[in-house]
Design an enzyme around this catalytic site. Structure first.
Site, PDB file in Angstrom:
ATOM      1  N   LYS A 151       0.854  -1.183   0.000  1.00 19.35           N
ATOM      2  CA  LYS A 151       0.000   0.000   0.000  1.00 19.35           C
ATOM      3  C   LYS A 151       0.890   1.232   0.000  1.00 19.35           C
ATOM      4  CE  LYS A 151      -4.529   0.731   0.361  1.00 19.35           C
ATOM      5  NZ  LYS A 151      -5.586  -0.250   0.033  1.00 19.35           N
TER       6      LYS A 151
HETATM    7  N1  GLU Z   1      -7.317   0.118  -3.127  1.00 14.77           N
HETATM    8  C1  GLU Z   1      -8.055  -1.063  -3.470  1.00 14.77           C
HETATM    9  C2  GLU Z   1      -8.087  -2.025  -2.280  1.00 14.77           C
HETATM   10  O1  GLU Z   1      -7.961  -1.631  -1.157  1.00 14.77           O
HETATM   11  C3  GLU Z   1      -7.598  -1.698  -4.775  1.00 14.77           C
HETATM   12  C4  GLU Z   1      -6.151  -2.084  -4.839  1.00 14.77           C
HETATM   13  C5  GLU Z   1      -5.693  -2.522  -6.227  1.00 14.77           C
HETATM   14  O2  GLU Z   1      -6.490  -2.569  -7.140  1.00 14.77           O
HETATM   15  O3  GLU Z   1      -4.490  -2.798  -6.338  1.00 14.77           O
HETATM   16  O4  GLU Z   1      -8.328  -3.190  -2.434  1.00 14.77           O
END
Ligand code: GLU
Length: 417
Positions: free
Chosen positions: A109
């Site tokens: 993240k």
């Molecule tokens: N931000 C989204 C999540 O928390 C998507 C992450 C992504 O598509 O890599 O799952």
């Protein structure tokens, strides 16, 4: 006890869910520690020339939690609370989520601690480019692939792709959730909300709940909440309350969701909708309903309000909306919780489809995207439900056991420990 639990950071909380799972799976101490800690963390300075000529310096992060199952994958959050501990927690959740839906990715993240609503379009563009440059040595289509999260969107991904491409050449597979015109996948924008609806439909059948007219409360009207509201409304559910950051609206007879969506496009907030009673975000969570969908920020259901929640089922569309302490209270009260790593996995699943389309330089029809999404979500749900039924554990425990078990197996197969 409740007070002590509330003092834990989001990352410590996620690790409590992990430890619980590691106990059931009988993992060794060394392996547990490997699964707990991020493999790599980067904190960068993000200086931005503001429109008035000042330079403001923000903190940016990219935290790669675990890469045993494939390239690191996860979104980038722009939010005032996006500090190291929050980004660590979200990175860890991505590891378990990606393993649970069995996409070939590890978990990561990113975040920039800022309030994007206070920044102009050109300030956001400059901030995104500087953040991307400062973390670019960690990124590559086979190393780490960012995506949107809270406070970021397809436009942010376009800027990231462009900034990365200026060093490395055109690389659409470096980010997912891009605009369709720049190689984004059809169906990606709606994917998280659509996935929420798929999981709810499957769970309702198993819990003998009739989806027709079912009373749903949704907190949050961003990308996830708005698509979930529209799709569930179109499939016959009754959305009785909705909110955005400014507040919410409640009508037990059901809200005209299309009207609220039109209002949003016109810049009119959810609580400005006239046919209902105004409620605060805190009041909204305590409304009587059949399904409560927190689709905003983390920790909103906590040890303080958990005893006042009046729903049968919680579907966690946000990441970590229910604290560890609240989870225990709600379980004791017999409220079923469908966990974030299952419920909101539709976004990263279609991110996986986008990445494969980019690598193959090929494009899928939207129908194919939605069909494949349903298959992936349904398979994950069935695996979780089977464990719940056969082992007498709850949905979160079952989802973690599957995700953690897969990552542990990958670590062992690679011969790390
Ligand atoms: N931000 C989204 C999540 O928390 C998507 C992450 C992504 O598509 O890599 O799952």
């Amino acid at each position: 006890m409740a007070i002590a639990i509330q003092e834990l950071t989001p990352f410590q909380e996620v690790n409590l869910f992990l430890d619980d799972s590691a106990d059931r799976l009988g993992l060794s101490d060394g392996l547990r520690e490997m699964l707990r800690q991020p493999w790599r963390e980067l904190k960068v300075q993000v200086p931005v020339r503001m429109d008035d000529g000042r330079v403001e310096v923000f903190s940016g992060y990219r935290i790669q939690h675990n890469g045993a199952r494939g390239p690191y994958k996860g979104g980038v959050r722009y939010h005032p609370q996006a500090d190291a501990e929050e980004v660590r927690a979200l990175a860890s959740l991505m590891t378990w989520k990606n393993a649970l839906v069995n996409v070939p990715f590890g978990g990561a993240k990113g975040g920039v601690q800022c309030d994007p609503r206070q920044l102009s379009e050109s300030e956001l563009n400059r901030l995104t480019r500087r953040y991307t440059l400062n973390i670019s040595h960690l990124l590559a289509p086979n190393r780490d692939i960012p995506a949107p999260d809270m406070g970021t969107n397809a436009q942010t991904m376009a800027w990231m792709m462009d900034a990365y491409g200026q060093i490395h050449g055109h690389s659409p597979a470096i980010v997912t959730g891009k605009p369709v015109e720049l190689g984004g996948s059809l169906g990606r924008e709606a994917a998280t909300g659509r996935g929420v609806a798929f999981i709810l439909q499957e769970a309702a059948t198993d819990l003998s709940m009739d989806m027709d007219g079912i009373r749903i409360v949704i907190q949050g009207y961003g990308n996830v909440g708005s698509w979930a509201a529209q799709i569930l409304h179109d499939s016959g559910c009754r959305i009785i309350a909705l909110s955005d950051v400014a507040g919410g609206i409640y009508n037990p007879k059901g809200l005209d969701v299309s009207r609220i969506a039109e209002n949003k496009i016109a810049g009119i907030g959810v609580s400005e909708y006239l046919d209902g009673e105004k409620v605060t975000n805190a009041e909204l969570l305590e409304l009587e309903c059949d399904v409560l969908i927190p689709a905003a920020i983390d920790n909103v259901i906590n040890a303080e309000n958990a005893s006042r929640i009046k729903t049968k089922l919680i579907a966690e569309a946000a990441n970590h909306p229910v604290t560890f302490g609240a989870d225990q209270i709600l379980n004791d009260r017999g409220i079923t919780i469908l966990p974030d790593i299952l419920v909101n996995a539709g976004g990263v699943t279609v991110s996986y489809f986008e990445w494969t389309q980019n690598l193959q330089e090929f494009r899928w029809e939207e129908e194919r995207v939605n069909d494949e999404l349903r298959k992936v979500m349904s398979k994950a749900y069935q695996a979780v439900h089977e464990k719940v039924a056969s082992q007498g554990i709850n949905y979160r425990q079952a989802a973690f056991d599957i995700g953690v078990g897969r990552v542990a197996r990958a670590v062992n197969l690679r011969g790390f420990v």
